[in-house]
Design a protein around this motif. Structure first.
Motif, short mmCIF file in Angstrom:
data_model
loop_
_atom_site.label_atom_id
_atom_site.label_comp_id
_atom_site.label_asym_id
_atom_site.label_seq_id
_atom_site.Cartn_x
_atom_site.Cartn_y
_atom_site.Cartn_z
N LYS A 82 0.87 -1.18 0.00
CA LYS A 82 0.00 0.00 0.00
C LYS A 82 0.91 1.22 0.00
O LYS A 82 1.86 1.29 0.78
N ALA A 83 0.63 2.18 -0.85
CA ALA A 83 1.38 3.43 -0.88
C ALA A 83 0.39 4.57 -0.64
O ALA A 83 -0.44 4.87 -1.50
N ILE A 84 0.47 5.16 0.52
CA ILE A 84 -0.45 6.22 0.92
C ILE A 84 0.00 7.54 0.31
O ILE A 84 1.17 7.89 0.41
N GLN A 85 -0.95 8.26 -0.29
CA GLN A 85 -0.61 9.53 -0.92
C GLN A 85 -1.38 10.71 -0.34
O GLN A 85 -0.88 11.82 -0.33
N ALA A 96 -6.18 -0.61 8.28
CA ALA A 96 -5.82 -1.68 9.22
C ALA A 96 -6.71 -2.90 9.01
O ALA A 96 -6.23 -4.04 8.99
N ASN A 97 -8.01 -2.69 8.82
CA ASN A 97 -8.92 -3.80 8.56
C ASN A 97 -8.58 -4.51 7.26
O ASN A 97 -8.67 -5.73 7.16
N THR A 98 -8.19 -3.73 6.25
CA THR A 98 -7.84 -4.31 4.96
C THR A 98 -6.65 -5.25 5.09
O THR A 98 -6.64 -6.33 4.50
N ILE A 99 -5.66 -4.86 5.87
CA ILE A 99 -4.48 -5.72 6.06
C ILE A 99 -4.91 -7.08 6.59
O ILE A 99 -4.54 -8.12 6.06
N THR A 119 3.23 -7.54 4.70
CA THR A 119 2.57 -6.33 4.22
C THR A 119 3.56 -5.17 4.34
O THR A 119 4.32 -5.10 5.30
N ILE A 120 3.53 -4.29 3.35
CA ILE A 120 4.39 -3.10 3.38
C ILE A 120 3.52 -1.90 3.04
O ILE A 120 2.99 -1.80 1.94
N ASP A 121 3.37 -1.03 4.02
CA ASP A 121 2.63 0.22 3.82
C ASP A 121 3.62 1.37 3.82
O ASP A 121 4.36 1.56 4.79
N TRP A 122 3.66 2.12 2.72
CA TRP A 122 4.51 3.32 2.61
C TRP A 122 3.66 4.50 3.05
O TRP A 122 2.69 4.86 2.37
N ASN A 161 4.46 -4.29 8.08
CA ASN A 161 5.54 -3.29 8.02
C ASN A 161 5.01 -1.94 7.60
O ASN A 161 4.28 -1.83 6.61
N LYS A 162 5.39 -0.93 8.35
CA LYS A 162 5.02 0.46 8.04
C LYS A 162 6.31 1.22 7.77
O LYS A 162 7.14 1.39 8.66
#
Length: 194
Positions: A82-85, A96-99, A119-122, A161-162
């Motif tokens: 996931k890459a948050i923009q 969080a629920n999606t993970i 999981t890797i969230d940017w 992972n965040k």
């Protein structure tokens, strides 16, 4: 880990945009993640990677995974990105629920016994919301990660992972979270050698 280099390459490529529906940023992010993983899981040792592939889903049908890691042609791990923009906080609990839901789609199916999920969230420390900037507030998913790992008895693991970073223009700095990701990648390698 070269997460700052990956982010810089994405920005310089011109392929990172606000459009979450475009394949270009997705493909670029997937390839940069593979580059990071290959530092520890080299092709010479039988590791291969596939992107945007469908695997069977525990709820029926299939589930498209960002990156799949294979060892000697056997599925070894699924990597969810996931890459948050922008506009993170109003949807942070949904992320969080999606993970957890995506992990269940993989791990609740016996065919995926032994397959680890990373999981890797940017997540930038600040993101735009309309014309303002907001400081991102990440929900604590450590209890869910601990619970999953407590109950998995098939030799696999999950790792949430965040990757947090500040931006000065388009240049990331103060990057955090890479050590945990590196440990997860190394654990994948150790798991295969056990």
């Amino acid at each position: 880990l070269k997460c700052n280099l990956a982010r810089k390459r994405m920005i310089e490529s011109g392929k990172v945009t606000d459009s979450s529906r475009s394949n270009k940023p997705t493909d670029f992010l997937n390839n940069e993640i593979i580059r990071i993983f290959k530092n520890t899981l080299p092709e010479q040792e039988g590791y291969t990677f596939k992107t945007e592939k469908k695997i069977p889903c525990s709820r029926g049908g299939t589930f498209k995974v960002d990156v799949l890691v294979y060892k000697n042609n056997n599925l070894h791990a699924a990597v969810l990105l996931k890459a948050i923009q922008k506009s993170y906080n109003k949807n942070r609990q949904n992320y969080a629920n999606t993970i957890e839901g995506e992990i269940a789609r993989i791990k609740d199916l016996p065919a995926h016994d032994g397959v680890s999920v990373i999981t890797i969230d940017w997540i930038p420390t600040q993101v735009p919301v309309g014309k303002k900037m907001e400081v991102t507030r990440i929900p604590d998913t450590s209890k869910a990660e601990t619970r999953w790992n407590k109950f998995l008895n098939d030799g696999s693991f999950v790792s949430f992972n965040k990757i947090r970073f500040d931006l000065a223009g388009q240049s990331p700095y103060n990057i955090e979270g890479t050590q945990k990701l590196q440990e997860a990648i190394e654990k994948l390698r150790r798991k295969n050698n056990e």
